[in-house]
Design a protein around this motif. Structure first.
Motif, short mmCIF file in Angstrom:
data_model
loop_
_atom_site.label_atom_id
_atom_site.label_comp_id
_atom_site.label_asym_id
_atom_site.label_seq_id
_atom_site.Cartn_x
_atom_site.Cartn_y
_atom_site.Cartn_z
N VAL A 46 4.98 9.70 -7.41
CA VAL A 46 5.91 10.19 -8.67
C VAL A 46 5.36 10.18 -9.89
O VAL A 46 5.75 11.18 -10.32
CB VAL A 46 6.96 9.00 -8.54
N ALA A 47 4.35 9.58 -10.29
CA ALA A 47 3.80 9.67 -11.41
C ALA A 47 2.86 10.92 -11.51
O ALA A 47 2.95 11.74 -12.64
CB ALA A 47 2.92 8.45 -11.94
N GLU A 48 2.23 11.51 -10.49
CA GLU A 48 1.30 12.63 -10.36
C GLU A 48 2.21 13.75 -10.56
O GLU A 48 1.88 14.66 -11.29
CB GLU A 48 0.57 12.47 -9.29
N LEU A 49 3.27 13.87 -9.78
CA LEU A 49 4.33 14.94 -9.83
C LEU A 49 5.34 14.96 -10.79
O LEU A 49 6.06 15.64 -10.91
CB LEU A 49 4.92 15.00 -8.47
N ASP A 50 5.23 14.02 -11.53
CA ASP A 50 6.38 13.92 -12.80
C ASP A 50 7.74 14.03 -11.93
O ASP A 50 8.43 14.67 -12.51
CB ASP A 50 6.08 15.04 -13.86
N LEU A 51 8.02 13.19 -11.02
CA LEU A 51 9.09 12.92 -10.48
C LEU A 51 10.10 12.19 -11.10
O LEU A 51 9.59 11.12 -12.17
CB LEU A 51 8.95 12.77 -8.99
N GLN A 52 11.45 11.87 -10.85
CA GLN A 52 12.39 11.17 -11.59
C GLN A 52 12.61 9.65 -10.86
O GLN A 52 11.89 9.83 -9.50
CB GLN A 52 13.70 11.75 -11.32
N GLU A 53 12.72 8.84 -11.56
CA GLU A 53 13.14 7.59 -10.81
C GLU A 53 14.58 7.43 -10.09
O GLU A 53 15.04 6.48 -10.51
CB GLU A 53 12.85 6.37 -12.11
N THR A 54 14.31 8.14 -8.98
CA THR A 54 15.75 8.50 -8.31
C THR A 54 15.23 8.48 -6.87
O THR A 54 14.44 9.33 -6.45
CB THR A 54 16.39 9.88 -8.75
N ILE A 68 11.94 -6.58 -4.99
CA ILE A 68 12.60 -5.48 -4.34
C ILE A 68 12.76 -3.93 -5.06
O ILE A 68 12.97 -3.08 -4.81
CB ILE A 68 14.10 -6.13 -4.24
N ASP A 69 12.47 -4.16 -6.50
CA ASP A 69 12.51 -3.03 -7.37
C ASP A 69 11.37 -2.02 -7.04
O ASP A 69 11.24 -0.99 -8.09
CB ASP A 69 12.64 -3.33 -8.82
N ARG A 70 10.42 -2.31 -6.25
CA ARG A 70 9.37 -1.35 -5.92
C ARG A 70 9.63 0.04 -5.22
O ARG A 70 10.85 0.14 -4.58
CB ARG A 70 8.45 -2.09 -5.25
N PHE A 71 8.94 0.87 -5.13
CA PHE A 71 9.46 2.32 -4.65
C PHE A 71 9.69 2.12 -2.75
O PHE A 71 9.10 1.52 -2.20
CB PHE A 71 8.18 3.19 -4.48
N ALA A 108 0.96 -1.27 -0.19
CA ALA A 108 -0.03 -0.05 -0.09
C ALA A 108 0.96 1.21 -0.09
O ALA A 108 0.67 2.17 -0.79
CB ALA A 108 -0.91 -0.04 1.14
N TYR A 109 1.89 1.27 0.80
CA TYR A 109 2.85 2.45 0.91
C TYR A 109 3.60 2.44 -0.51
O TYR A 109 3.51 3.69 -1.00
CB TYR A 109 3.86 2.22 1.88
N ALA A 110 3.90 1.31 -0.91
CA ALA A 110 4.76 1.69 -2.48
C ALA A 110 3.65 2.04 -3.61
O ALA A 110 4.32 2.74 -4.24
CB ALA A 110 5.40 0.18 -2.93
N ALA A 111 2.44 1.66 -3.51
CA ALA A 111 1.76 2.12 -4.38
C ALA A 111 1.33 3.66 -4.32
O ALA A 111 1.35 4.19 -5.31
CB ALA A 111 0.24 1.37 -4.26
N THR A 112 1.26 4.21 -3.07
CA THR A 112 1.29 5.56 -2.75
C THR A 112 2.37 6.49 -3.33
O THR A 112 2.53 7.49 -3.87
CB THR A 112 1.13 5.81 -1.36
N GLY A 113 3.77 5.65 -2.96
CA GLY A 113 4.70 6.54 -3.52
C GLY A 113 5.07 6.52 -5.04
O GLY A 113 5.34 7.50 -5.74
N ARG A 114 4.48 5.40 -5.78
CA ARG A 114 4.47 5.30 -7.18
C ARG A 114 3.55 6.33 -7.67
O ARG A 114 3.82 7.00 -8.92
CB ARG A 114 4.22 3.91 -7.53
N ALA A 115 2.42 6.56 -6.96
CA ALA A 115 1.27 7.27 -7.55
C ALA A 115 1.76 8.77 -7.46
O ALA A 115 1.66 9.76 -8.21
CB ALA A 115 0.20 7.32 -6.74
#
Length: 296
Positions: free
Chosen positions: A124-132, A248-251, A115-122
């Motif tokens: 990143v996508a919503e704010l157009d952040l980097q995969e860093t 392991i490659d999740r947010f 659930a936390y990983a899904a929130t973090g991924r959202a």
């Protein structure tokens, strides 16, 4: 005639209602039975785990007593045998008192983290952040966050924000390169427990080895972990196999987050973390942590 038809319709309606009510009662009964069965199975699993710990404690105690009796019977080997007896009895006591009172299944922990990983991924996508992912020492002290924040930049050519700015969730700095989000890493509480468990390492090599051992033995997050250090190049690589919390490659996965947070905490510098496939069969994926020239 009309009254007869009306009575028949009323009886049919009452029959249908009673059947619906009966079906509802049956479903409620089935749900209750399933809940009771789940509770019984959980209790059985916890009991089995506690029994396994206690059997191990009894085994160590028996070995300690046998060593003590052998020391009495063989005087020339008393020093060694008494030492073994002390180790066995101490381990027995330690194992008995460290028996877990409650066991949390790995799938439950994975779903909570998911659930936390899904929130973090959202985010990143919503704010157009980097995969860093950059783990930065924090400005203020907190016993639960290990004094480290996770910075996810908005710009590809980013810079590390001011430590005070990192205390905010959304970082809106005058310098566009310093904009992004700042979160408490999932690995921060693990680092706090890790530091409470023993002495700190004197070198980066020792620290990396301790972190790998903690992933396997201390927190049981993975089945296997091997550490490789390049202190001159400012990098620690840990190959892992068999993750308890899924991919392991999740947010901000606890495995990579723990390693990067611990390095940022101990070294006092920003640490970038990346998950990549392993190059050999000894590991499934690699946690690659680097420091030095982290920002562009």
């Amino acid at each position: 005639m009309s009254e007869t038809v009306a009575d028949a319709s009323a009886r049919d309606s009452e029959t249908q209602v009673s059947e619906v009510d009966l079906t509802r009662e049956e479903l409620l009964g089935e749900v209750q039975l399933l809940a009771e069965e789940n509770a019984r199975l959980r209790a059985q699993r916890e009991t089995r785990v506690r029994r396994s710990y206690r059997r191990a404690a009894v085994g160590f105690a028996v070995l300690g007593l046998l060593a003590a009796l052998a020391a009495v019977a063989i005087p020339e080997s008393q020093s060694v045998l008494f030492s073994l007896a002390g180790v066995g009895l101490f381990t027995a006591v330690l194992t008995f008192w460290l028996t877990p009172s409650r066991v949390i299944a790995a799938p439950v922990g994975d779903r909570v983290y998911g659930a936390y990983a899904a929130t973090g991924r959202a985010l990143v996508a919503e704010l157009d952040l980097q995969e860093t992912s950059v783990y930065v020492p924090a400005a203020t002290h907190s016993p639960d966050t290990a004094d480290v924040r996770l910075f996810v930049p908005q710009s590809r050519e980013f810079v590390i924000p001011d430590p005070i700015a990192l205390e905010s969730l959304f970082i809106v700095a005058d310098d566009e390169r310093a904009r992004g989000i700042s979160l408490v890493p999932t690995g921060a509480p693990l680092v706090t427990e890790f530091e409470r468990g023993g002495e700190r390492a004197g070198t980066t090599e020792e620290l990396a080895s301790q972190l790998a051992d903690a992933l396997v033995e201390g927190f049981e997050l993975v089945d296997r972990a091997t550490a490789t250090v390049d202190p001159d190049g400012g990098a620690v690589t840990i190959g892992v196999r068999g993750s308890t919390f899924g991919a392991i490659d999740r947010f901000d996965h606890p495995v990579g987050s723990f390693v990067a947070t611990a390095l940022a905490r101990e070294l006092g510098v920003p640490v970038s973390m990346e998950i990549r496939p392993a190059d050999d069969r000894r590991a499934e994926v690699v946690v690659d942590c680097r420091w030095g020239d982290v920002a562009a």
